[in-house]
Design an enzyme around this catalytic site. Structure first.
Site, short mmCIF file in Angstrom:
data_model
loop_
_atom_site.label_atom_id
_atom_site.label_comp_id
_atom_site.label_asym_id
_atom_site.label_seq_id
_atom_site.Cartn_x
_atom_site.Cartn_y
_atom_site.Cartn_z
N VAL A 110 45.06 37.36 3.89
CA VAL A 110 44.54 38.90 3.61
C VAL A 110 45.84 39.32 2.47
O VAL A 110 46.87 38.65 2.46
CB VAL A 110 44.94 39.72 4.85
CG1 VAL A 110 45.01 41.31 4.35
CG2 VAL A 110 44.15 39.49 5.99
N ARG A 113 58.00 38.11 4.10
CA ARG A 113 58.93 37.68 3.21
C ARG A 113 58.80 38.38 1.89
O ARG A 113 59.86 38.44 1.10
CB ARG A 113 59.32 36.25 2.85
CG ARG A 113 59.86 35.59 4.23
CD ARG A 113 60.01 34.15 4.01
NE ARG A 113 60.89 33.67 5.17
CZ ARG A 113 60.29 32.67 5.89
NH1 ARG A 113 59.19 32.33 5.89
NH2 ARG A 113 61.11 32.41 6.77
N SER A 156 52.91 38.62 3.44
CA SER A 156 53.90 38.01 4.12
C SER A 156 54.90 38.87 4.34
O SER A 156 55.46 39.83 3.56
CB SER A 156 54.41 36.97 3.19
OG SER A 156 55.52 36.32 3.51
N GLU A 195 45.55 31.39 7.10
CA GLU A 195 45.27 30.09 6.19
C GLU A 195 46.12 30.32 4.96
O GLU A 195 46.57 29.32 4.42
CB GLU A 195 44.01 30.06 5.50
CG GLU A 195 42.90 29.71 6.40
CD GLU A 195 41.56 29.52 5.79
OE1 GLU A 195 41.38 30.03 4.67
OE2 GLU A 195 40.43 29.01 6.27
N HIS A 224 52.02 42.75 9.92
CA HIS A 224 51.18 43.31 8.83
C HIS A 224 49.60 43.17 8.88
O HIS A 224 49.33 42.47 10.05
CB HIS A 224 51.63 42.97 7.42
CG HIS A 224 51.78 41.50 7.38
ND1 HIS A 224 50.74 40.49 7.34
CD2 HIS A 224 52.59 40.44 7.10
CE1 HIS A 224 51.15 39.23 7.26
NE2 HIS A 224 52.40 39.26 6.90
N GLY A 273 47.90 41.23 7.60
CA GLY A 273 47.32 39.90 7.72
C GLY A 273 47.33 39.32 9.20
O GLY A 273 46.34 38.65 9.74
N HIS A 274 48.42 39.89 9.89
CA HIS A 274 48.55 39.45 11.44
C HIS A 274 47.37 40.04 12.32
O HIS A 274 46.73 39.59 12.99
CB HIS A 274 49.80 39.73 12.10
CG HIS A 274 50.89 38.92 11.57
ND1 HIS A 274 51.90 39.90 10.70
CD2 HIS A 274 51.33 38.00 11.70
CE1 HIS A 274 53.13 38.89 10.41
NE2 HIS A 274 52.77 37.74 10.85
#
Ligand code: PAF
Length: 282
Positions: free
Chosen positions: A177, A188, A186, A149, A34, A36-37
């Site tokens: 993010v 999840r 996430s 983080e 996503h 964030g990655h």
């Protein structure tokens, strides 16, 4: 973008990069990528000449009653995202590549830190993380590695492992993010029902409230943690913990500690959500 599945071609590629005088960053992931990655990849791109992303759903970091079997596996979409984000290579090893010995493989363990906070609720989880991350480091041999983080305890555990074992690489943490309503991204989050999804941002809001109270010097650490737990329960979470810790090593803050981290883990329906915020006391 090179797609690698085993040790030999991975090492050959990294060696070629090194011969060309290029630095290498590794971004370890479990896939189902996503934004964030993608932000981890972006940081890696800024810092290194070459970026390798690994995708491996690591069985050793899941407990027997956890979601290893159902963890979302979306390789085709992940590869499309990685191409768009200009990863140079992706390592997608099988279990037998990462763990050639079926039983009794070497375990890497960071004592103390790994059994605290999330480690107390997920026995063996961080041993699984350090055991796979060290293997990835040894396969790739990067100059640096990037972790989010959002998994602040994981980042701290990995930094400790690297320091203790004199690993010659830099560990970079990338800021969390969030969706527009504050929920930390996430994989999840997809376990949440629509109703739970509307409640989920309360986790971040509760952490922000802790930060406010710490900055306003309102109540002691334990009172702030207790109030946060109660507020999460009222919202419908089943919290594992809310903890105010020293940001440097996650120990209990001492009277002079200024850099703090407030961390929480809470279950909401099928999902176990984690999040954390930093607090710098004046
Ligand atoms: O954060 C993750 O996705 C995993 O814990 C990691 C670091 C890739 C190790 O399996």
């Amino acid at each position: 973008m090179d797609i690698l599945r085993s040790l030999r071609p991975t090492r050959a590629l990294v060696q070629a990069w090194r011969h060309a005088g290029q630095t290498v960053a590794l971004v370890p992931t479990m896939g189902n990528l996503h934004d964030g990655h993608v932000s981890l990849l972006r940081l890696a791109r800024q810092r290194a000449d070459r970026v390798m992303v690994s995708i491996f759903v690591n069985p050793t970091q899941f407990g027997p009653s956890e979601d290893f079997a159902s963890y979302p596996r979306t390789l085709a979409a992940d590869l499309r995202r990685l191409r768009a984000a200009r990863a140079d290579a992706v390592l997608v090893p099988g279990v037998a590549t990462m763990y050639p010995r079926a039983g009794g493989a070497t375990v890497v363990s960071v004592p103390g830190l790994s059994t605290d906070l999330c480690g107390a609720f997920r026995p063996g989880h961080f041993d699984g993380v350090t055991s796979v991350v060290l293997r990835l480091f040894n396969i790739v041999g990067p100059d640096m590695a990037v972790f989010g983080e959002k998994d602040y305890q994981q980042l701290t555990v990995i930094r400790r492992m690297c320091a203790d074992l004199h690993l010659p690489l830099q560990v970079l943490g990338a800021p969390t993010v969030r969706d527009a309503d504050g929920l930390a991204m996430s994989s999840r989050n997809q376990y949440l029902t629509p109703a739970e999804r509307t409640v989920a941002p309360r986790l971040y809001e509760t952490l922000l409230a802790c930060r406010q109270r710490l900055l306003a010097n309102e109540g002691d650490r334990r009172a702030i943690e207790r109030a946060a737990l109660a507020s999460l329960r009222r919202a419908g979470f089943r919290p594992d913990y809310v903890a105010i810790r020293s940001a440097a090593d996650l120990t209990l803050p001492q009277p002079g500690t200024r850099r703090l981290r407030v961390l929480a883990a809470a279950r909401l329906g099928r999902a176990r959500l984690i999040d954390n915020v930093s607090v710098r006391l004046p």
